[in-house]
Motif scaffolding. Structure first.
Motif, PDB file in Angstrom:
ATOM      1  N   GLY A   8      78.751  83.895  -9.700  1.00 32.23           N
ATOM      2  CA  GLY A   8      80.073  84.415 -10.022  1.00 32.23           C
ATOM      3  C   GLY A   8      80.331  85.746  -9.352  1.00 32.23           C
ATOM      4  N   GLY A   9      81.579  86.192  -9.425  1.00 29.24           N
ATOM      5  CA  GLY A   9      81.959  87.439  -8.771  1.00 29.24           C
ATOM      6  C   GLY A   9      81.177  88.644  -9.255  1.00 29.24           C
ATOM      7  N   ASN A  10      80.707  88.602 -10.530  1.00 29.88           N
ATOM      8  CA  ASN A  10      79.959  89.733 -11.065  1.00 29.88           C
ATOM      9  C   ASN A  10      78.628  89.933 -10.364  1.00 29.88           C
ATOM     10  OD1 ASN A  10      79.231  87.204 -12.530  1.00 29.88           O
ATOM     11  ND2 ASN A  10      77.710  88.527 -13.476  1.00 29.88           N
ATOM     12  N   ALA A  11      78.141  88.890  -9.691  1.00 33.49           N
ATOM     13  CA  ALA A  11      76.889  89.009  -8.956  1.00 33.49           C
ATOM     14  C   ALA A  11      77.070  89.758  -7.646  1.00 33.49           C
ATOM     15  CB  ALA A  11      76.319  87.627  -8.676  1.00 33.49           C
ATOM     16  N   LEU A  12      78.323  89.907  -7.209  1.00 30.06           N
ATOM     17  CA  LEU A  12      78.604  90.538  -5.928  1.00 30.06           C
ATOM     18  C   LEU A  12      79.348  91.850  -6.061  1.00 30.06           C
ATOM     19  CD1 LEU A  12      79.885  87.321  -4.105  1.00 30.06           C
ATOM     20  CD2 LEU A  12      77.552  88.197  -4.147  1.00 30.06           C
ATOM     21  N   ALA A  13      80.284  91.918  -6.977  1.00 31.21           N
ATOM     22  CA  ALA A  13      81.089  93.134  -7.150  1.00 31.21           C
ATOM     23  C   ALA A  13      81.489  93.250  -8.608  1.00 31.21           C
ATOM     24  CB  ALA A  13      82.339  93.080  -6.265  1.00 31.21           C
ATOM     25  N   ARG A  14      81.064  94.299  -9.253  1.00 30.50           N
ATOM     26  CA  ARG A  14      81.397  94.495 -10.654  1.00 30.50           C
ATOM     27  C   ARG A  14      82.788  95.095 -10.787  1.00 30.50           C
ATOM     28  NH1 ARG A  14      76.691  93.095 -12.582  1.00 30.50           N
ATOM     29  NH2 ARG A  14      74.778  93.653 -11.471  1.00 30.50           N
ATOM     30  N   ARG A  15      83.486  94.683 -11.839  1.00 24.82           N
ATOM     31  CA  ARG A  15      84.866  95.115 -12.040  1.00 24.82           C
ATOM     32  C   ARG A  15      84.952  96.643 -12.085  1.00 24.82           C
ATOM     33  NH1 ARG A  15      89.580  92.645 -13.876  1.00 24.82           N
ATOM     34  NH2 ARG A  15      88.442  90.688 -14.115  1.00 24.82           N
TER      35      ARG A  15
END
Length: 311
Positions: A8-15
């Motif tokens: 998921g996106g959290n694995a690459l860029a945290r909000r």
């Protein structure tokens, strides 16, 4: 087992975190360290999102006005190369050279008459305030949608028909190579009457494309890693109930957030209906997810249709 793992996106860029190369590498390194044990024991394919990164490239692209802006399909290919390189390197490092890892650029066939082209829903790029979003929409002719308390650009997200390079991925797996592919859902293409591939201006949902890849490879399992512990009914309300296990039929009457959990549930249902298993759960508790101590499993043979946590 042959397993497709969707990061998921959290694995690459945290909000809220700046989208720097250093942050990307740090986040990917943590993900790959968590995946190393699984990758040592199984035939693993890693797919990943690219929403924030492709949006950032689009903005950087617009800043240089001496040439026409590059289209979304080329930007999607760029992000596959960029993110795939970092995952390939960090997974190789985590495995200390025990397994070969190959990152490849893949294309995903879509239907040019897909209604998604008339109704953009895929969130990409950074978040904006209401005023900045309105200004960007006017200047660049973007479609804007709300994302939590902020706003983001949305683009078409057509249904994936097949992953064009699936036979190559299967060959690599057969020969013991771990594969990174279908970045950002793969570059969307259509096939014309002469069999030629033509890029489309869209971003395919990563989870939907991962389900298509799972089917194309005949994989045993799709694991979608996110930052939530479970798929939940009535999420964020007093009536929230966390789902431990469910069948496609059990989920058929439930509604989930269209821009986040709904695509994951739809991807899981596609895998389960084809006879496979799908897991949705947290990256930082992967071992617990595999041991079924956390996360949601979707498969066809669930008595009663849905089993809630604590029931």
């Amino acid at each position: 087992m042959r397993i497709v793992v969707a990061l998921g996106g959290n694995a690459l860029a945290r909000r809220g975190e700046p989208m720097t190369a250093d942050h990307l590498r740090t986040n990917v390194r943590g993900a790959c360290q968590a995946l190393a044990g699984l990758a040592r024991e199984h035939e693993v394919v890693i797919t990943h999102g690219n929403g924030p990164q492709v949006g950032l490239l689009a903005l950087q692209n617009l800043a240089y006005q001496d040439v026409a802006a590059y289209p979304l399909d080329i930007l999607g290919a760029e992000t596959q190369g960029m993110i795939g390189y970092v995952i390939q390197q960090e997974l190789s490092n985590a495995l200390v050279g025990e397994r070969e890892v190959a990152a490849i650029v893949t294309t995903t066939e879509v239907d040019e008459s897909d209604p998604a082209f008339e109704r953009p829903t895929k969130l990409i790029g950074p978040t904006y305030s209401a005023q900045d979003a309105a200004e960007a929409a006017a200047e660049y002719r973007w479609t804007i949608a709300k994302d939590g308390g902020a706003f983001r650009r949305v683009v078409p997200s057509p249904h994936p028909l097949r992953i064009m390079q699936a036979p190559l991925v299967s060959t690599l797996l057969d020969n013991g190579t771990l594969v990174v592919c279908v970045g950002g859902g793969g570059v969307p293409v259509r096939t014309d009457s002469k069999g030629r591939q033509i890029g489309m201006q869209a971003v395919v949902d990563k989870d939907a494309a991962s389900a298509a890849l799972t089917a194309d490879l005949g994989a045993d399992m799709l694991i979608m890693l996110t930052d939530g512990d479970f798929v939940s009914e009535n999420w964020g309300t007093p009536e929230q109930r966390d789902i431990l296990t469910a069948s496609p039929e059990g989920l058929s009457t439930m509604k989930f957030a269209e821009g986040s959990m709904q695509p994951k549930v739809e991807a899981a249902v596609r895998v389960a209906e084809a006879g496979g298993r799908a897991l949705i759960g947290p990256l930082d508790r992967l071992d617990d997810l595999l041991a079924r101590k956390v996360g949601t499993e979707i498969r066809s043979d669930v008595e009663g249709g849905v089993v809630f946590v604590g029931k």
